[in-house]
Design a protein around this motif. Structure first.
Motif, PDB file in Angstrom:
ATOM      1  N   MET A 129      20.121  39.199  34.407  1.00 19.39           N
ATOM      2  CA  MET A 129      21.073  38.901  35.643  1.00 19.39           C
ATOM      3  C   MET A 129      22.739  39.370  35.597  1.00 19.39           C
ATOM      4  O   MET A 129      23.249  39.410  34.870  1.00 19.39           O
ATOM      5  N   VAL A 130      23.182  39.609  36.866  1.00 19.81           N
ATOM      6  CA  VAL A 130      24.493  40.097  36.908  1.00 19.81           C
ATOM      7  C   VAL A 130      25.275  39.005  37.663  1.00 19.81           C
ATOM      8  O   VAL A 130      24.636  38.363  38.665  1.00 19.81           O
ATOM      9  N   LYS A 131      26.286  38.476  37.109  1.00 21.49           N
ATOM     10  CA  LYS A 131      27.193  37.351  37.613  1.00 21.49           C
ATOM     11  C   LYS A 131      28.697  37.789  38.385  1.00 21.49           C
ATOM     12  O   LYS A 131      29.435  38.576  37.730  1.00 21.49           O
ATOM     13  N   ILE A 132      28.448  37.179  39.490  1.00 22.20           N
ATOM     14  CA  ILE A 132      29.694  37.882  40.245  1.00 22.20           C
ATOM     15  C   ILE A 132      30.666  36.720  40.384  1.00 22.20           C
ATOM     16  O   ILE A 132      30.335  35.505  40.869  1.00 22.20           O
ATOM     17  N   GLY A 133      31.929  37.013  40.498  1.00 17.86           N
ATOM     18  CA  GLY A 133      32.919  36.013  40.804  1.00 17.86           C
ATOM     19  C   GLY A 133      33.957  36.510  42.177  1.00 17.86           C
ATOM     20  O   GLY A 133      34.249  37.661  41.758  1.00 17.86           O
ATOM     21  N   ILE A 134      33.815  35.811  43.198  1.00 21.24           N
ATOM     22  CA  ILE A 134      34.786  36.380  44.298  1.00 21.24           C
ATOM     23  C   ILE A 134      36.006  35.696  44.392  1.00 21.24           C
ATOM     24  O   ILE A 134      36.080  34.448  44.457  1.00 21.24           O
ATOM     25  N   ILE A 135      37.163  36.492  44.378  1.00 24.39           N
ATOM     26  CA  ILE A 135      38.367  35.915  44.561  1.00 24.39           C
ATOM     27  C   ILE A 135      38.660  35.998  46.184  1.00 24.39           C
ATOM     28  O   ILE A 135      39.056  37.230  46.394  1.00 24.39           O
ATOM     29  N   GLY A 136      38.990  35.055  46.742  1.00 25.09           N
ATOM     30  CA  GLY A 136      39.346  35.150  48.250  1.00 25.09           C
ATOM     31  C   GLY A 136      37.799  35.025  48.979  1.00 25.09           C
ATOM     32  O   GLY A 136      37.293  36.179  49.314  1.00 25.09           O
ATOM     33  N   VAL A 137      37.512  33.829  49.305  1.00 25.29           N
ATOM     34  CA  VAL A 137      36.393  33.717  50.217  1.00 25.29           C
ATOM     35  C   VAL A 137      36.349  33.393  51.444  1.00 25.29           C
ATOM     36  O   VAL A 137      36.439  32.434  52.183  1.00 25.29           O
ATOM     37  N   VAL A 189      26.363  35.330  42.694  1.00 30.06           N
ATOM     38  CA  VAL A 189      27.323  34.850  42.802  1.00 30.06           C
ATOM     39  C   VAL A 189      27.881  33.318  42.383  1.00 30.06           C
ATOM     40  O   VAL A 189      27.097  32.270  42.743  1.00 30.06           O
ATOM     41  N   THR A 190      28.585  33.516  41.033  1.00 30.47           N
ATOM     42  CA  THR A 190      28.447  31.959  40.360  1.00 30.47           C
ATOM     43  C   THR A 190      29.734  31.145  40.782  1.00 30.47           C
ATOM     44  O   THR A 190      29.869  30.003  40.454  1.00 30.47           O
ATOM     45  N   LYS A 191      31.067  31.827  41.182  1.00 30.38           N
ATOM     46  CA  LYS A 191      32.271  31.150  41.414  1.00 30.38           C
ATOM     47  C   LYS A 191      32.882  31.720  42.618  1.00 30.38           C
ATOM     48  O   LYS A 191      32.905  33.155  42.693  1.00 30.38           O
ATOM     49  N   GLY A 192      33.689  30.975  43.287  1.00 30.06           N
ATOM     50  CA  GLY A 192      34.632  31.615  44.106  1.00 30.06           C
ATOM     51  C   GLY A 192      35.807  30.983  44.041  1.00 30.06           C
ATOM     52  O   GLY A 192      36.001  29.630  43.691  1.00 30.06           O
ATOM     53  N   ASP A 250      33.737  34.094  30.674  1.00 29.58           N
ATOM     54  CA  ASP A 250      32.971  35.324  29.789  1.00 29.58           C
ATOM     55  C   ASP A 250      31.454  35.609  30.513  1.00 29.58           C
ATOM     56  O   ASP A 250      31.246  36.867  30.264  1.00 29.58           O
ATOM     57  N   GLU A 251      30.873  34.834  31.222  1.00 31.57           N
ATOM     58  CA  GLU A 251      29.713  35.248  31.708  1.00 31.57           C
ATOM     59  C   GLU A 251      29.884  36.397  33.027  1.00 31.57           C
ATOM     60  O   GLU A 251      28.760  36.604  33.525  1.00 31.57           O
ATOM     61  N   ILE A 252      31.188  36.212  33.761  1.00 28.10           N
ATOM     62  CA  ILE A 252      31.096  36.831  34.901  1.00 28.10           C
ATOM     63  C   ILE A 252      31.383  38.367  34.507  1.00 28.10           C
ATOM     64  O   ILE A 252      31.957  38.802  33.639  1.00 28.10           O
ATOM     65  N   ASP A 253      30.259  38.944  35.051  1.00 25.59           N
ATOM     66  CA  ASP A 253      30.333  40.812  34.771  1.00 25.59           C
ATOM     67  C   ASP A 253      31.310  41.277  35.855  1.00 25.59           C
ATOM     68  O   ASP A 253      31.903  42.398  35.473  1.00 25.59           O
ATOM     69  N   ILE A 254      31.421  41.105  37.209  1.00 23.03           N
ATOM     70  CA  ILE A 254      31.913  41.708  38.140  1.00 23.03           C
ATOM     71  C   ILE A 254      32.868  40.825  38.935  1.00 23.03           C
ATOM     72  O   ILE A 254      32.451  39.696  39.248  1.00 23.03           O
ATOM     73  N   LYS A 307      36.407  43.088  32.554  1.00 20.77           N
ATOM     74  CA  LYS A 307      35.288  42.883  33.922  1.00 20.77           C
ATOM     75  C   LYS A 307      35.294  44.216  34.729  1.00 20.77           C
ATOM     76  O   LYS A 307      36.529  44.592  34.936  1.00 20.77           O
ATOM     77  N   ASN A 308      34.315  44.553  35.297  1.00 20.52           N
ATOM     78  CA  ASN A 308      34.211  45.455  36.236  1.00 20.52           C
ATOM     79  C   ASN A 308      34.663  44.787  37.474  1.00 20.52           C
ATOM     80  O   ASN A 308      34.718  43.771  37.889  1.00 20.52           O
ATOM     81  N   VAL A 309      35.383  45.625  38.413  1.00 20.18           N
ATOM     82  CA  VAL A 309      36.133  45.229  39.711  1.00 20.18           C
ATOM     83  C   VAL A 309      35.677  45.843  40.955  1.00 20.18           C
ATOM     84  O   VAL A 309      35.230  47.175  40.729  1.00 20.18           O
ATOM     85  N   VAL A 310      35.429  45.237  41.894  1.00 21.59           N
ATOM     86  CA  VAL A 310      35.186  45.796  43.289  1.00 21.59           C
ATOM     87  C   VAL A 310      36.115  44.993  44.148  1.00 21.59           C
ATOM     88  O   VAL A 310      36.261  44.052  44.425  1.00 21.59           O
ATOM     89  N   THR A 311      36.663  46.068  45.132  1.00 23.29           N
ATOM     90  CA  THR A 311      38.042  45.356  45.909  1.00 23.29           C
ATOM     91  C   THR A 311      37.607  46.304  47.251  1.00 23.29           C
ATOM     92  O   THR A 311      37.097  47.558  47.447  1.00 23.29           O
ATOM     93  N   ALA A 312      38.071  45.476  48.427  1.00 22.71           N
ATOM     94  CA  ALA A 312      37.845  46.029  49.730  1.00 22.71           C
ATOM     95  C   ALA A 312      39.624  46.193  50.087  1.00 22.71           C
ATOM     96  O   ALA A 312      39.612  46.590  51.304  1.00 22.71           O
ATOM     97  N   ASN A 313      40.465  46.028  49.240  1.00 26.88           N
ATOM     98  CA  ASN A 313      41.734  45.958  49.558  1.00 26.88           C
ATOM     99  C   ASN A 313      42.487  47.534  49.706  1.00 26.88           C
ATOM    100  O   ASN A 313      42.923  48.009  48.455  1.00 26.88           O
TER     101      ASN A 313
END
Lengths: 420, 420
Positions: free
Chosen positions: A1-9, A37-40, A66-70, A93-99
């Motif tokens: 499983m890959v866990k995602i945290g989103i900053i800015g929902v 997605v485990t957290k926002g 520690d559980e969040i991968d991206i 952590k790996n990062v994905v951004t639209a910024n």
């Protein structure tokens, strides 16, 4: 499983969560893993959102998990997300951004911080159009000769309407604001800055060249009038806000400005709020990419494409902003050295000798006229509309400055480059 | 260093060798490795080629060479390359192929043989346009709702000329043959078979559905006349040979045929020998990809993109033809169940009651007419041109068969689907 945290929902964040759930079947088939997605993190917990994930206002809850991968950064702004992304990378952590603004200023620094971690930014340019993937992978065999992008939907909506309806810039801007296609303060879009941010990202992938928005030529569409539209139609052009990266010998031209472009070119056919990017490679020739450049779901499509690519655990980091691809030999072209064809609009007194005076001055700067349009007016001020053959930007700018000092010239003259 | 063996050193093979040398700098920067073609296999050693690599006529010299990492298959044909690719994979070599016919028949079997080895086929569809990468990576978050492709440059050249010049199919085919855009025997192109091979590859990536060319609806452009072009113009359509994959509930329509398509649609603006593919994803909406669909350098660009991707040693194999992406629930739609709008051309006697008779029969099959065009002629045979509202393929086919039996109908009636 890959866990995602989103900053800015916000709009995009909500779409990312929704699509990851709705399309879980194919996303698992393509990534080989379940993605959750485990957290926002949000600024205001009281704002109503249509999501069921746990929300917090504390960014550290994602950065220290520690559980969040991206980490998906969708905050907006420049310096705050810069600190956040940097810390996420330091925390492995790996990062994905639209910024795009973040990357316009800090892309090389962040890429270095990333090391072997992934820094995904497909969503930062042209929304859902996979142009980063195309440049990075699909066209990887090519030296890129030129990129010409319609990267701002607001400008393209306005210019398309002006072209189709002959209406005035101000009127259509107001309509765009009512439709939600333009912000209350439209400067960032109509001034060309948004497109410039995106152009810098594309140029970095294509050429490995570094530059900040302040370093490049940026002109908006505010001064385009119905006369310019009329001239364009008369001579078979469309007017588009183009973001251009062009290799000329060992330098790269980076510029954003309105341009006249022949109606039969594919990029000239991109209308309304849509985006399009034409890329010329030395092997493949011209390819073009078209689609929605904005919107929650389209942008989320690109964010998730990056997440899937990371989840597939590719051994090598994504090709990013790492090094000058073509060695250290490429430099940023001084805008004064641009060679282009130009369209000129001059508001002059309608009397004997004026045209002769102006054309004589142009010829002294080696500027040769290709076509002229002058329509009869009822007033004593008339618009002289020219197009020129190829000449040097510094020559035409100097010539125009001198023309604008003439008594017979009644307004600041306008120049629009002709892209061929 | 990554070593390549090329089987079939023709136009594309020569381009691959040339570009790998010419663009060695960026290719090394992007792949992280030096990529060298060490051997080529050809049928006839006496044929003049502009390459310096060692050539042989013995395929085993590549297949048995332990130093070769990637075999590039550019032989053409189906069964022979199938054996060769299979053996290469068994010998633990990655394979890159541009062979659409091979993949139209054996893609699932070869993918299974590949296991964790890479099987690259970007070049098999639409030449240099990175459509496989777009579907596999850029749009990976999306359920694909529809793909509509202009995948055959010969057909698009002919139809564009017919549209622009009002000239006859036969005349323009001859011109295309003289220009080298059409083969001496043009059946494979103008009959739609080439486009069908490519469609099957795209549909497999998008849906994981298996089908062979024999299983799908394929119609060519041979029977299109200037009357059809005239009707299209009159009602704002272009005529294009479209390769269509469309999800309708739990089935997939796969079909290749000429289609009337509204002139303002982006795919309708793809002219001349160029290719274009419109993809509709459930998140991203419509995106479109445009470029040269053939030619040595453009195709080589795609071959090398695959080589670079393999050289970068991605941990996971490329997403390929492995499994039904959307489970085992998707079936191939029976062409009789297609729901479409149609254009009809009927050659009928110009006399009282004929139109009534025909429209009555159509109404008995629930076929409702949307527009009619009938021009005055000097002969007693006239062309009745209709377009219909949506109806079922089997209904209109049965209705046409009955119409064609009427005494007043003088030629086999023609049907062209209208894509909306």
């Amino acid at each position: 499983m890959v866990k995602i945290g989103i900053i800015g929902v916000g709009t995009v964040g909500e779409s990312v969560i929704k699509i990851l759930e709705k399309n879980a079947d194919i996303i698992k088939a393509r990534s080989g893993k379940k993605i959750v997605v485990t957290k926002g993190v949000v600024r205001d917990l009281n704002k109503k959102r249509d999501v069921t994930i746990p929300l917090s206002t504390n960014i550290e809850e994602i950065l220290q998990d520690d559980e969040i991968d991206i980490v998906v950064e969708l905050m907006g702004g420049v310096e705050k997300p810069y600190q956040v992304v940097k810390k996420a990378l330091l925390n492995n952590k790996n990062v994905v951004t639209a910024n795009k603004a973040l990357l316009a200023y800090h892309r090389y620094d962040l890429q270095q911080s990333a090391g072997n971690l992934a820094l995904g930014f497909e969503a930062s340019v042209a929304g859902g159009i996979p142009i980063i993937t195309a440049l990075r992978e699909g066209l990887s065999a090519n030296h890129i000769e030129a990129i010409r992008g319609i990267l701002n939907g607001t400008c393209n909506f306005i210019l398309t309407k002006m072209m189709n309806e002959g209406a005035d810039f101000g009127e259509i801007l107001k309509e765009a604001q009512e439709l939600g296609y333009a912000e209350a303060d439209p400067t960032f879009d109509v001034g060309g800055f948004d497109a410039a941010h995106k152009l810098l990202i594309l140029a970095s992938i294509a050429y490995g060249i570094d530059a900040k928005p302040e370093d490049i030529l940026i002109e908006g569409i505010e001064s385009i009038t119905t006369e310019d539209i009329e001239f364009a139609k008369e001579f078979g052009y469309n007017i588009k806000l183009l973001a251009i990266a062009k290799k000329v010998e060992n330098s790269i031209e980076l510029r954003v400005h309105p341009a006249l472009i022949k109606q039969n070119e594919m990029i000239a056919k991109v209308d309304g709020v849509m985006n399009g990017i034409s890329v010329i490679g030395d092997s493949v020739g011209e390819t073009m990419y078209y689609g929605a450049g904005a919107g929650g779901d389209a942008t989320a499509s690109a964010v998730i494409a990056d997440i899937i690519q990371i989840a597939r655990d590719k051994n090598s980091p994504m090709l990013g902003f790492k090094k000058p691809l073509e060695g250290d030999t490429l430099t940023l072209q001084d805008p004064n050295n641009i060679i282009s064809k130009y369209y000129l609009r001059l508001a002059v007194e309608d009397k004997i000798g004026v045209l002769a005076k102006i054309t004589l001055l142009l010829s002294e700067f080696n500027i040769s006229i290709a076509s002229v349009l002058q329509k009869d007016t009822s007033t004593n001020i008339t618009n002289l509309l020219f197009s020129t053959h190829k000449c040097k930007e510094s020559d035409i700018q100097t010539a125009l400055a001198q023309i604008d000092k003439m008594d017979c010239v009644h307004k600041k003259s306008i120049l629009i480059r002709i892209e061929t």
